[in-house]
Design an enzyme around this catalytic site. Structure first.
Site, PDB file in Angstrom:
ATOM      1  N   ALA A 158       0.821  -1.076  -0.042  1.00  0.00           N
ATOM      2  CA  ALA A 158       0.022   0.019  -0.024  1.00  0.00           C
ATOM      3  C   ALA A 158       0.856   1.346  -0.035  1.00  0.00           C
ATOM      4  CB  ALA A 158      -0.935   0.025   1.418  1.00  0.00           C
ATOM      5  N   LYS A 159       0.845   2.125  -0.947  1.00  0.00           N
ATOM      6  CA  LYS A 159       1.533   3.127  -1.143  1.00  0.00           C
ATOM      7  C   LYS A 159       0.734   4.338  -0.132  1.00  0.00           C
ATOM      8  CE  LYS A 159       3.961   6.024  -4.634  1.00  0.00           C
ATOM      9  NZ  LYS A 159       5.266   5.845  -4.417  1.00  0.00           N
ATOM     10  N   THR A 160       0.983   4.042   1.205  1.00  0.00           N
ATOM     11  CA  THR A 160       0.398   5.006   1.975  1.00  0.00           C
ATOM     12  C   THR A 160       1.281   6.439   2.562  1.00  0.00           C
ATOM     13  OG1 THR A 160       1.140   3.754   3.988  1.00  0.00           O
ATOM     14  CG2 THR A 160      -1.121   3.270   3.071  1.00  0.00           C
TER      15      THR A 160
END
Ligand code: PPE
Length: 304
Positions: A158-160
């Site tokens: 997840a590119k959080t």
């Protein structure tokens, strides 16, 4: 360097003036790192800006949101169209594109379920990420003392926004120590990726890049470059890389949307031949592919 302003930013369905694209100080994501984002590049072509692998980037944005249980208030198609509209609104022939979905103003506390999701897309000119000589002279790398996230702490797929605290710690550590960039190892001590790029190592005639399970982001440039390398007749495998593999590598390059393909000239002060022949060939092909100059990769370039 301050961000060079462009005319408009897309916010929740409409283009607003750059200066008006503001959020409240009590915006949830500002406090808890609960946003998801993408980094995309649009390149100049004879037919106007072409956005490199736009659909894959927006699909990854939605996957990041799904991992966070964030309900996106738009469809993938709507965000693709909005991205194209934003790129066109800049009037720029090429630019960097930053879509972000975040929990906006209204709720506080760690339960994100009642929070409203806001979406914005901004574009600006962003030059060579690791310096102008990154391909020819290469970058100086340091193994970071910071460990890459574990799957059960911060999911790396997840590119959080919150994930990037780890990258910023490593980046600042590397810069303060006089290097250009940090390489992150995972808890098993294996190479994962860099603070904002994936890594490829050439040893024994073939290229190796670490898998998602190493803690690396599943990079869109990584997959593009692997395809290009195979098409150039270079063997590419996804597998484990130990720290010492870096020290005795034949060549190393890192890649990402912002960094494109950048060669590595040393790791922890052990010289790495640079720029190596594989890196040069791949970087040259990548530079043409993103500009829609090669018919075999034209389907990657989505006209705005
Ligand atoms: N790993 C990390 C940690 C990462 O941030 C990126 C992109 C990659 C790998 C490569 O992914 P891809 O762009 O899909 O090939 N980093 C983005 C953000 C950089 C920033 O400083 O912000 C980028 O390159 O846009």
């Amino acid at each position: 360097m301050p961000i060079p302003a462009t005319p408009k930013i897309w916010m929740n369905g409409k283009l607003v003036d750059w200066a008006d694209a503001q959020v409240h100080v009590l915006t949830h994501t500002l406090h808890y790192g609960t946003g998801v984002f993408e980094g995309i590049r649009a390149y100049e072509t004879a037919n106007g800006p072409a956005i490199f692998r736009l659909t894959e980037h927006i699909e990854r944005l939605f996957n990041s949101a799904k991992i966070l249980m964030m309900d996106m208030p738009y469809t993938v198609e709507e965000i693709i169209d909005a991205t194209k509209e934003t790129v066109r609104s800049t009037g720029l022939p090429s630019c960097y594109v930053r879509p972000i979905a975040y929990y906006g103003y209204g709720e506080m506390g760690l339960n994100t379920l009642p929070c409203k999701v806001d979406v914005a897309i901004a574009c600006w000119t962003w030059g060579a990420y690791l310096g102008d000589d990154a391909v020819t002279k290469g970058v100086r790398m340091k193994i970071s003392s910071w460990t890459r996230h574990d799957h059960n702490t911060m999911p790396p797929a997840a590119k959080t926004t919150g994930n990037y605290v780890n990258s910023s710690l490593a980046k600042v550590e590397a810069l303060k120590a006089g290097y250009d960039e940090g390489i992150m190892l995972n808890r098993a001590g294996l190479v994962s990726e860099c603070t904002g790029e994936n890594i490829f190592v050439s040893r024994g005639g073939k290229l190796i890049t670490p898998p998602l399970s190493s803690g690396a982001l599943e990079g869109i440039t990584q997959s593009s470059v692997a395809t290009i390398a195979r098409d150039l007749g270079i063997e590419v495998t996804v597998g484990d890389i130990a720290r010492s593999d870096l020290y005795i590598a034949d060549e190393i390059f890192v890649c990402g949307t912002a960094a494109e393909v950048s060669s590595v000239n040393s790791v922890d002060d052990r010289a790495v031949p640079c720029p190596g022949p594989k890196t040069k060939a791949i970087a040259e092909t990548y530079a043409k592919a993103v500009r829609r100059e090669l018919p075999e990769y034209a389907h990657w370039c989505e006209l705005a």
